[in-house]
Motif scaffolding. Structure first.
Motif, mmCIF file in Angstrom:
data_model
loop_
_atom_site.group_PDB
_atom_site.id
_atom_site.type_symbol
_atom_site.label_atom_id
_atom_site.label_comp_id
_atom_site.label_asym_id
_atom_site.label_seq_id
_atom_site.Cartn_x
_atom_site.Cartn_y
_atom_site.Cartn_z
ATOM 1 N N LEU A 195 1.564 9.491 -5.750
ATOM 2 C CA LEU A 195 1.987 10.848 -5.425
ATOM 3 C C LEU A 195 3.105 11.329 -6.346
ATOM 4 O O LEU A 195 3.124 12.503 -6.748
ATOM 5 C CB LEU A 195 2.420 10.931 -3.960
ATOM 6 N N LEU A 196 4.028 10.450 -6.708
ATOM 7 C CA LEU A 196 5.083 10.835 -7.636
ATOM 8 C C LEU A 196 4.506 11.135 -9.014
ATOM 9 O O LEU A 196 4.952 12.073 -9.692
ATOM 10 C CB LEU A 196 6.153 9.748 -7.716
ATOM 11 N N GLN A 197 3.501 10.381 -9.434
ATOM 12 C CA GLN A 197 2.854 10.637 -10.719
ATOM 13 C C GLN A 197 2.086 11.958 -10.709
ATOM 14 O O GLN A 197 1.931 12.601 -11.744
ATOM 15 C CB GLN A 197 1.898 9.496 -11.079
ATOM 16 N N MET A 198 1.618 12.379 -9.538
ATOM 17 C CA MET A 198 0.902 13.644 -9.421
ATOM 18 C C MET A 198 1.855 14.835 -9.397
ATOM 19 O O MET A 198 1.401 15.983 -9.408
ATOM 20 C CB MET A 198 0.054 13.644 -8.145
ATOM 21 N N GLY A 199 3.151 14.581 -9.337
ATOM 22 C CA GLY A 199 4.109 15.666 -9.368
ATOM 23 C C GLY A 199 4.798 15.947 -8.052
ATOM 24 O O GLY A 199 5.646 16.846 -7.973
ATOM 25 N N VAL A 245 0.843 -1.196 0.000
ATOM 26 C CA VAL A 245 0.000 0.000 0.000
ATOM 27 C C VAL A 245 0.877 1.245 0.000
ATOM 28 O O VAL A 245 0.620 2.197 -0.751
ATOM 29 C CB VAL A 245 -0.951 -0.006 1.222
ATOM 30 N N ARG A 246 1.924 1.249 0.807
ATOM 31 C CA ARG A 246 2.816 2.401 0.850
ATOM 32 C C ARG A 246 3.482 2.642 -0.503
ATOM 33 O O ARG A 246 3.592 3.782 -0.965
ATOM 34 C CB ARG A 246 3.875 2.199 1.928
ATOM 35 N N ALA A 247 3.906 1.574 -1.151
ATOM 36 C CA ALA A 247 4.534 1.707 -2.468
ATOM 37 C C ALA A 247 3.534 2.243 -3.487
ATOM 38 O O ALA A 247 3.892 3.066 -4.346
ATOM 39 C CB ALA A 247 5.096 0.360 -2.920
ATOM 40 N N GLU A 248 2.296 1.803 -3.392
ATOM 41 C CA GLU A 248 1.273 2.284 -4.320
ATOM 42 C C GLU A 248 0.994 3.776 -4.095
ATOM 43 O O GLU A 248 0.886 4.550 -5.061
ATOM 44 C CB GLU A 248 -0.008 1.471 -4.138
ATOM 45 N N PHE A 249 0.871 4.191 -2.836
ATOM 46 C CA PHE A 249 0.664 5.620 -2.543
ATOM 47 C C PHE A 249 1.847 6.447 -3.044
ATOM 48 O O PHE A 249 1.677 7.526 -3.607
ATOM 49 C CB PHE A 249 0.482 5.850 -1.045
ATOM 50 N N ARG A 250 3.045 5.952 -2.823
ATOM 51 C CA ARG A 250 4.241 6.668 -3.271
ATOM 52 C C ARG A 250 4.215 6.848 -4.781
ATOM 53 O O ARG A 250 4.489 7.930 -5.298
ATOM 54 C CB ARG A 250 5.486 5.897 -2.842
ATOM 55 N N LYS A 251 3.865 5.776 -5.495
ATOM 56 C CA LYS A 251 3.811 5.837 -6.956
ATOM 57 C C LYS A 251 2.779 6.860 -7.427
ATOM 58 O O LYS A 251 3.040 7.666 -8.323
ATOM 59 C CB LYS A 251 3.499 4.450 -7.522
#
Length: 93
Positions: free
Chosen positions: A34-38, A26-32
């Motif tokens: 948020l990084l895609q959002m800029g 879940v943490r990796a998915e959130f990180r991905k």
């Protein structure tokens, strides 16, 4: 009862790889996301916050258990923190 003889040259089950903990996924998915959002990652491994920002600005009472010596790290260098903006300090005081 007699013991069956051991065969010490046979191979056992092949070792399979482990699995990630569900919360790490879940943490990796959130990180991905948020990084895609800029958003970007900040190097936070060298930050030291003063007790003002960790406790006082959050209006945490002086008697709160998190302020105990075994729950807070105290360092010698730097001995002082960057100055707190005076208007903010007055609001918290």
């Amino acid at each position: 009862t007699p013991f069956k003889p051991y065969n010490l040259v046979t191979l056992g089950e092949p070792v399979r790889g482990g699995y990630l903990h569900p919360l790490l996924k879940v943490r990796a998915e959130f990180r991905k996301i948020l990084l895609q959002m800029g958003f970007g990652e900040m190097p936070t491994n060298k930050w030291v916050e003063s007790s003002f920002w960790n406790f006082d600005s959050l209006f945490q009472p002086q008697s709160h258990p998190a302020r105990d010596a075994h729950d807070t790290f105290f360092i010698q260098e730097p001995a002082a923190t960057v100055a707190v903006p005076e208007p903010y300090y007055e609001k918290v005081k």
